[in-house]
Design a protein around this motif. Structure first.
Motif, PDB file in Angstrom:
ATOM      1  N   UNK A   1      28.607  40.495  37.991  1.00  0.00           N
ATOM      2  CA  UNK A   1      28.691  39.288  37.989  1.00  0.00           C
ATOM      3  C   UNK A   1      30.306  40.287  38.501  1.00  0.00           C
ATOM      4  N   UNK A   2      30.900  40.955  37.565  1.00  0.00           N
ATOM      5  CA  UNK A   2      31.945  41.953  38.059  1.00  0.00           C
ATOM      6  C   UNK A   2      32.413  42.759  39.476  1.00  0.00           C
ATOM      7  N   UNK A   3      31.075  43.118  40.123  1.00  0.00           N
ATOM      8  CA  UNK A   3      30.874  43.596  40.319  1.00  0.00           C
ATOM      9  C   UNK A   3      30.794  43.126  42.063  1.00  0.00           C
ATOM     10  N   UNK A   4      30.047  41.568  41.749  1.00  0.00           N
ATOM     11  CA  UNK A   4      30.294  40.888  42.689  1.00  0.00           C
ATOM     12  C   UNK A   4      31.534  40.180  43.376  1.00  0.00           C
ATOM     13  N   UNK A   5      32.256  39.922  41.665  1.00  0.00           N
ATOM     14  CA  UNK A   5      33.093  39.857  42.437  1.00  0.00           C
ATOM     15  C   UNK A   5      34.845  40.576  42.821  1.00  0.00           C
ATOM     16  N   UNK A   6      34.418  42.000  42.598  1.00  0.00           N
ATOM     17  CA  UNK A   6      35.471  42.879  43.919  1.00  0.00           C
ATOM     18  C   UNK A   6      35.371  42.758  44.597  1.00  0.00           C
ATOM     19  N   UNK A   7      33.752  42.575  44.882  1.00  0.00           N
ATOM     20  CA  UNK A   7      33.443  43.139  46.830  1.00  0.00           C
ATOM     21  C   UNK A   7      33.698  41.611  47.529  1.00  0.00           C
ATOM     22  N   UNK A   8      33.745  40.763  46.712  1.00  0.00           N
ATOM     23  CA  UNK A   8      34.549  39.772  46.747  1.00  0.00           C
ATOM     24  C   UNK A   8      35.599  39.393  47.670  1.00  0.00           C
ATOM     25  N   UNK A   9      36.382  39.778  46.799  1.00  0.00           N
ATOM     26  CA  UNK A   9      38.034  40.495  47.004  1.00  0.00           C
ATOM     27  C   UNK A   9      38.388  41.131  47.993  1.00  0.00           C
ATOM     28  N   UNK A  10      37.645  42.342  47.873  1.00  0.00           N
ATOM     29  CA  UNK A  10      38.281  43.562  48.620  1.00  0.00           C
ATOM     30  C   UNK A  10      37.495  43.098  50.604  1.00  0.00           C
ATOM     31  N   UNK A  11      36.568  42.203  50.506  1.00  0.00           N
ATOM     32  CA  UNK A  11      36.339  41.302  52.095  1.00  0.00           C
ATOM     33  C   UNK A  11      37.171  40.865  52.468  1.00  0.00           C
ATOM     34  N   UNK A  12      38.297  39.680  50.983  1.00  0.00           N
ATOM     35  CA  UNK A  12      38.614  38.918  52.150  1.00  0.00           C
ATOM     36  C   UNK A  12      40.423  40.092  51.875  1.00  0.00           C
ATOM     37  N   UNK A  13      40.606  40.912  51.146  1.00  0.00           N
ATOM     38  CA  UNK A  13      41.882  41.573  51.294  1.00  0.00           C
ATOM     39  C   UNK A  13      42.088  42.163  53.082  1.00  0.00           C
ATOM     40  N   UNK A  14      40.125  42.798  53.161  1.00  0.00           N
ATOM     41  CA  UNK A  14      40.295  43.486  55.063  1.00  0.00           C
ATOM     42  C   UNK A  14      40.928  42.408  55.800  1.00  0.00           C
ATOM     43  N   UNK A  15      39.949  41.690  55.674  1.00  0.00           N
ATOM     44  CA  UNK A  15      40.191  39.986  56.660  1.00  0.00           C
ATOM     45  C   UNK A  15      42.323  39.092  56.463  1.00  0.00           C
ATOM     46  N   UNK A  16      42.299  39.274  55.178  1.00  0.00           N
ATOM     47  CA  UNK A  16      43.639  38.909  55.160  1.00  0.00           C
ATOM     48  C   UNK A  16      44.959  39.974  56.078  1.00  0.00           C
ATOM     49  N   UNK A  17      44.190  40.900  55.362  1.00  0.00           N
ATOM     50  CA  UNK A  17      45.512  42.657  56.439  1.00  0.00           C
ATOM     51  C   UNK A  17      44.979  41.927  57.526  1.00  0.00           C
TER      52      UNK A  17
ATOM     53  N   UNK B   1      31.231  29.047  40.273  1.00  0.00           N
ATOM     54  CA  UNK B   1      32.119  29.580  41.353  1.00  0.00           C
ATOM     55  C   UNK B   1      33.571  28.605  41.218  1.00  0.00           C
ATOM     56  N   UNK B   2      33.758  28.781  39.989  1.00  0.00           N
ATOM     57  CA  UNK B   2      35.197  27.669  39.610  1.00  0.00           C
ATOM     58  C   UNK B   2      35.526  29.322  39.128  1.00  0.00           C
ATOM     59  N   UNK B   3      34.657  30.112  38.255  1.00  0.00           N
ATOM     60  CA  UNK B   3      35.405  31.274  38.279  1.00  0.00           C
ATOM     61  C   UNK B   3      35.815  32.954  39.159  1.00  0.00           C
ATOM     62  N   UNK B   4      34.902  32.641  40.250  1.00  0.00           N
ATOM     63  CA  UNK B   4      34.884  33.172  41.400  1.00  0.00           C
ATOM     64  C   UNK B   4      36.651  32.817  42.006  1.00  0.00           C
ATOM     65  N   UNK B   5      36.410  31.783  41.715  1.00  0.00           N
ATOM     66  CA  UNK B   5      38.103  30.920  42.455  1.00  0.00           C
ATOM     67  C   UNK B   5      38.728  31.318  41.760  1.00  0.00           C
ATOM     68  N   UNK B   6      38.755  31.709  40.336  1.00  0.00           N
ATOM     69  CA  UNK B   6      39.811  31.505  39.826  1.00  0.00           C
ATOM     70  C   UNK B   6      40.444  33.542  39.041  1.00  0.00           C
ATOM     71  N   UNK B   7      39.697  34.026  39.762  1.00  0.00           N
ATOM     72  CA  UNK B   7      39.614  35.693  39.815  1.00  0.00           C
ATOM     73  C   UNK B   7      39.956  35.374  41.053  1.00  0.00           C
ATOM     74  N   UNK B   8      39.930  34.921  42.156  1.00  0.00           N
ATOM     75  CA  UNK B   8      40.452  35.290  43.694  1.00  0.00           C
ATOM     76  C   UNK B   8      41.948  35.031  43.757  1.00  0.00           C
TER      77      UNK B   8
ATOM     78  N   UNK C   1      43.760  34.474  41.356  1.00  0.00           N
ATOM     79  CA  UNK C   1      44.796  35.722  40.375  1.00  0.00           C
ATOM     80  C   UNK C   1      45.039  36.761  41.094  1.00  0.00           C
ATOM     81  N   UNK C   2      43.708  37.148  41.777  1.00  0.00           N
ATOM     82  CA  UNK C   2      44.479  38.924  42.665  1.00  0.00           C
ATOM     83  C   UNK C   2      44.832  39.157  43.326  1.00  0.00           C
ATOM     84  N   UNK C   3      44.908  37.696  44.590  1.00  0.00           N
ATOM     85  CA  UNK C   3      45.048  37.788  46.200  1.00  0.00           C
ATOM     86  C   UNK C   3      46.299  37.159  46.527  1.00  0.00           C
ATOM     87  N   UNK C   4      47.242  36.922  45.169  1.00  0.00           N
ATOM     88  CA  UNK C   4      48.462  35.609  44.971  1.00  0.00           C
ATOM     89  C   UNK C   4      49.646  36.630  45.531  1.00  0.00           C
TER      90      UNK C   4
END
Length: 72
Positions: A1-17, A35-42, A44-47
């Protein structure tokens, strides 16, 4: 799960930039705990990123034991 969350973070950061990003999550009262764990992670990490996350849910569907109740 941590690897999936990191991939999702990287993907969203690339788009947002490239351009500001809006993510709309509808009917979240039907989502599962993971899904709520992913939302919480996103959230916090993408603020610091140019990103807006809108979450829509039915208040009457979210009882005390519901995972969204704890998140809100």
């Amino acid at each position: 799960q941590p690897a999936l969350f990191a991939e999702m973070r990287d993907f969203l950061v690339a788009i947002a930039r490239e351009q500001p990003l809006v993510i709309v999550l509808d009917d979240m009262h039907w989502a599962d705990s993971e899904s709520f764990e992913l939302l919480r992670f996103i959230a916090r990490m993408l603020a610091a990123e140019p990103m807006l996350v809108l979450v829509n849910y039915r208040n009457d569907e979210v009882a005390r034991g519901h995972p969204l109740h704890r998140l809100v």
